[in-house]
Design an enzyme around this catalytic site. Structure first.
Site, PDB file in Angstrom:
ATOM      1  N   ARG B  65     -12.061  14.389 -23.519  1.00 50.86           N
ATOM      2  CA  ARG B  65     -12.650  14.444 -24.860  1.00 50.86           C
ATOM      3  C   ARG B  65     -11.593  14.502 -25.956  1.00 50.86           C
ATOM      4  O   ARG B  65     -11.832  14.046 -27.079  1.00 50.86           O
ATOM      5  CB  ARG B  65     -13.612  15.632 -24.978  1.00 50.86           C
ATOM      6  CG  ARG B  65     -14.971  15.388 -24.340  1.00 50.86           C
ATOM      7  CD  ARG B  65     -15.918  16.558 -24.623  1.00 50.86           C
ATOM      8  NE  ARG B  65     -15.443  17.761 -23.969  1.00 50.86           N
ATOM      9  CZ  ARG B  65     -15.811  18.162 -22.751  1.00 50.86           C
ATOM     10  NH1 ARG B  65     -16.700  17.469 -22.070  1.00 50.86           N
ATOM     11  NH2 ARG B  65     -15.320  19.255 -22.228  1.00 50.86           N
ATOM     12  N   GLU B 102      -9.976  29.804 -14.811  1.00 56.20           N
ATOM     13  CA  GLU B 102     -10.762  30.955 -14.369  1.00 56.20           C
ATOM     14  C   GLU B 102     -10.831  30.972 -12.841  1.00 56.20           C
ATOM     15  O   GLU B 102     -10.644  32.000 -12.208  1.00 56.20           O
ATOM     16  CB  GLU B 102     -12.167  30.874 -14.980  1.00 56.20           C
ATOM     17  CG  GLU B 102     -12.972  32.150 -14.825  1.00 56.20           C
ATOM     18  CD  GLU B 102     -14.325  32.014 -15.513  1.00 56.20           C
ATOM     19  OE1 GLU B 102     -15.123  32.952 -15.400  1.00 56.20           O
ATOM     20  OE2 GLU B 102     -14.573  30.965 -16.144  1.00 56.20           O
TER      21      GLU B 102
END
Lengths: 177, 177
Positions: B65, B102
């Site tokens: 993106r 994460e």
């Protein structure tokens, strides 16, 4: 119908990479073209000139290298940008189209609400190869309610015959091999 | 140092998607912003204005993106565009930087010849979250010989604290949550 355009100045900024992504393939690397401000802006402007200001509502970019050309074309047109992505990447309601690759299958997705009915859509990618991706993109845009005004590519690998797959549409390719 | 900018008009074109990409996460979907010509060009122009014409040599876009914002910013600056990609996508000699997510690890790559020494580089991505990607991008650009002039994001998820990771650099984020 093929739109002809003289962009010989771009050719020297494309780099041949032997054996990428697999042995025996010569990859046309456009990163030197993107990194050169004159070549990059010339490529974008050539596409915009080919389709004429004011006639395009949305520019569709095909993930991922297509985004790099499609987004400034959309910006220059003052059009909206719509991403056409690989399966599972778009977060909202999607429509999808699968097509055959040399080995296996690929699926492209678009957001179902990408177009107002009848909007004029230009589809942009870096390379026209076999035309499988381009054809699937045309079909998907039409199913989502867009009117395909044409396609544009930096590079056309003419020997792969992709032009035949999109012969119903206007298209421009800036460099042919 | 944070550069402040009033871009409240963009906020209404960002869409919340609950439970994407996984349960409990609210994803900020910028595709309506990209599809709106006014919002899209305003976002691009706000970034360009923040850094000033003529002061940026190369704009780095982070896959995928980030490409959509970085490419028109490069075009508007008349700068070159450099892609920062996931491992294995770039065809020429690369430099890479890995960082923790994460769950697990991510690796970014850049072409080793992307910059002339000392070129001023703006790094652009769609979202600043934990800052792991942004920090890795800064380190990679510096190792490749670029001079990081700053970073720019459409969205900053302030509660994730990414600003702390890039506090040594100028940056602009157009919308904060």
């Amino acid at each position: 119908m093929r739109i002809e355009f003289d962009t010989g100045i771009l050719a020297e900024s494309v780099r041949d990479i032997p054996d990428f992504p697999k042995p025996g393939v010569v990859f046309k690397d456009i990163t030197p073209l993107l990194a050169d401000p004159s070549a990059f802006s010339s490529a974008v402007d050539a596409i915009v000139v080919s389709y004429g200001r004011g006639h395009i509502d949305k520019v569709v970019g095909i993930e991922a290298r297509g985004f790099i050309i499609a987004a400034p074309v959309a910006y220059h047109f003052n059009a909206g940008f719509v991403p056409l992505r690989k399966a599972g990447k778009l977060p909202y309601e999607t429509m999808s189209e699968s097509y055959d690759l040399e080995y296996g299958e690929e699926t492209l997705e678009i957001h179902a609400d990408s177009f107002n009915p009848g909007e004029k859509v230009l589809i942009v990618d870096d390379v026209l190869a076999t035309g499988g991706t381009a054809r699937a993109a045309c079909d998907l845009v039409a199913r989502a309610g867009g009117d395909v005004a044409g396609l544009a590519f930096i590079i056309e690998l003419s020997f792969l015959g992709g032009a035949e797959r999109i012969k119903d549409f206007d298209f421009v390719s800036l460099l042919q091999y």
